[in-house]
Design an enzyme around this catalytic site. Structure first.
Site, PDB file in Angstrom:
ATOM      1  CB  ILE A 196      22.316  66.985  66.085  1.00 13.33           C
ATOM      2  CG1 ILE A 196      23.325  67.512  67.115  1.00 13.33           C
ATOM      3  CG2 ILE A 196      21.060  67.838  66.057  1.00 13.33           C
ATOM      4  CD1 ILE A 196      22.860  67.463  68.531  1.00 13.33           C
ATOM      5  CG  ASN A 254      18.881  63.739  73.879  1.00 10.89           C
ATOM      6  OD1 ASN A 254      19.508  62.716  74.136  1.00 10.89           O
ATOM      7  ND2 ASN A 254      19.454  64.827  73.393  1.00 10.89           N
ATOM      8  CG  HIS A 275      22.918  66.489  78.473  1.00  9.49           C
ATOM      9  ND1 HIS A 275      23.901  66.226  77.541  1.00  9.49           N
ATOM     10  CD2 HIS A 275      23.389  67.504  79.238  1.00  9.49           C
ATOM     11  CE1 HIS A 275      24.916  67.053  77.731  1.00  9.49           C
ATOM     12  NE2 HIS A 275      24.632  67.838  78.751  1.00  9.49           N
TER      13      HIS A 275
END
Ligand code: GAR
Length: 211
Positions: free
Chosen positions: A97, A110, A112
């Site tokens: 993080i 980001n 994911h």
């Protein structure tokens, strides 16, 4: 937050770097509008750093364990990223993080391997499989201080098949994820974006901005 059209990307990795490679391949075409100016990692000896070196891209490694506190690491990695003056930081399989020094200085995208807000964290594929979902996918989002909680930019679905294990499902997701990440990074640097609350819109402005 203003983003120049220069499309300077710093990409952060912790593993195999196949999303990084997809960005490197896309940026070989000047019309893509973005290029990777540096690759950072939180560990040595990973394939992502090898891929960067093979492409002639400068690399840096900032290990959390080398700093007395998390805040010191946060400041160090932000300072290292700043050396490359990016218009966008891409966290592409970076398993840390990022702290306020980076998040306040740069827009951070980001990616994911699950359909957020379901299955955030380090084991999104494993957790989705264990839950028994029949459809999963990937999410590209702007990073905030939470774990995969930032405003969502794009998502695509991927089916879960009866005999999938984590590795097989993750590879199916990554095939879609690489294409989506390349598309979204290119559109963001070429068209700009706005963020209003949690709603991200790409295009129709000259730079990214938050409201
Ligand atoms: C990608 O699937 C990415 O979404 C995931 O790590 C993989 C990296 O693959 N990230 C996370 O799970 C972060 N929560 P790559 O190193 O081959 O690009």
């Amino acid at each position: 937050m203003c983003v120049s059209k220069a499309g300077r990307l710093v990409v952060l990795v912790s593993g195999s770097g196949t999303n990084l490679q997809a960005l490197l391949d896309a940026s070989a075409d000047p019309s893509y509008g973005a290029r990777v100016v540096a690759v950072g990692a939180d560990r040595d000896g990973i394939e992502g750093l090898v891929k960067a070196s093979k492409a002639g891209i400068p690399t840096f490694v900032e290990k959390l364990g080398n700093y007395p506190t998390r805040a010191d690491w946060d400041a160090a990695i932000a300072a290292k990223i700043a050396e490359y003056d990016p218009s966008l930081v891409v966290s592409a399989g970076f398993m840390k993080i990022l702290g306020a020094p980076t998040l306040e200085a740069f827009p951070v995208l980001n990616t994911h391997p699950a359909l957020l807000p379901s299955f955030p964290g380090a084991h999104g594929v494993r957790d989705a499989l264990a839950h028994g979902v029949k459809v999963t996918g990937c999410t590209v989002m702007l990073a905030d201080a939470g774990v995969d909680t930032g405003p969502i930019v794009a998502q695509e679905t991927v089916p879960v098949l009866p005999d999938d294990d984590e590795a097989v499902l993750h590879e199916r997701i990554k095939t879609v994820e690489r294409r989506l990440l390349v598309e979204i990074v290119g559109r963001m640097v070429r068209e700009g974006w706005t963020v209003s609350g949690r709603i991200v819109r790409i295009g129709n402005q000259t730079g990214g901005e938050s409201t």
